[in-house]
Design an enzyme around this catalytic site. Structure first.
Site: not given
Length: 163
Positions: A87, A89, A95, A99, A125, A135, A137-138
């Protein structure tokens, strides 16, 4: 701006720069072959030919011995997941929430797949500690025996997508 499958004849991969050479090179050199061989699917967020970001997604499995302790699956040795392989950006768009948009699109893709095939969730990964924190954070949890491999069960993903 829209999400779509990567189209090598339409999308400008050469000017994409996310700041991580491995992710840039994969987009420029590895995606065509991987998609042709059905090893992965590449989704892009693009404005016409300009790529804002991309992610790859494919089938994967995780050994039940490496799952977090709250996931108990005694009858399975390997558990099916979808792998969020990459993944990224472009630096010009970092920012600005792209993302998050990419990962939520990946969540929706995973949820759609889960309606048709059996999977427990998503595995990723992370390329480095910053990515691992992104990740987490999710709600992703680190797998045992791995520094930057994380999973997110469908139940948590469904709650995130619902909100």
């Amino acid at each position: 701006m829209q999400f779509e499958h990567l189209n090598p004849k339409k999308h400008d991969r050469k000017s994409f720069d996310c700041g991580l050479e491995a992710l840039n090179l994969y987009l420029q050199r590895g995606t065509n072959q991987d998609q042709r061989r059905s090893l992965t699917r590449i989704y892009v967020l693009a404005e016409e030919q300009q790529l804002i970001g991309y992610y790859s997604i494919s089938a994967h499995s995780v050994s039940r011995d490496n799952l977090p302790s709250e996931i108990k699956l005694a009858s399975y040795r390997d558990v099916p997941f979808l792998l969020l392989g990459r993944l990224a950006v472009d630096k010009a768009f970092q920012g600005q929430g792209y993302g998050d948009a990419l990962i939520f699109h990946a969540f929706k893709t995973t949820m759609e797949a889960a309606e048709k095939i059996g999977i427990l969730g998503m595995v990723v990964d992370a390329k480095n500690e910053n990515a691992a924190s992104f990740y987490e954070g999710f709600g992703f949890k680190r797998l045992k025996g791995s520094r930057n491999r994380l999973i997110l069960p469908l139940s948590i993903m469904a709650a995130l997508v619902k909100d």
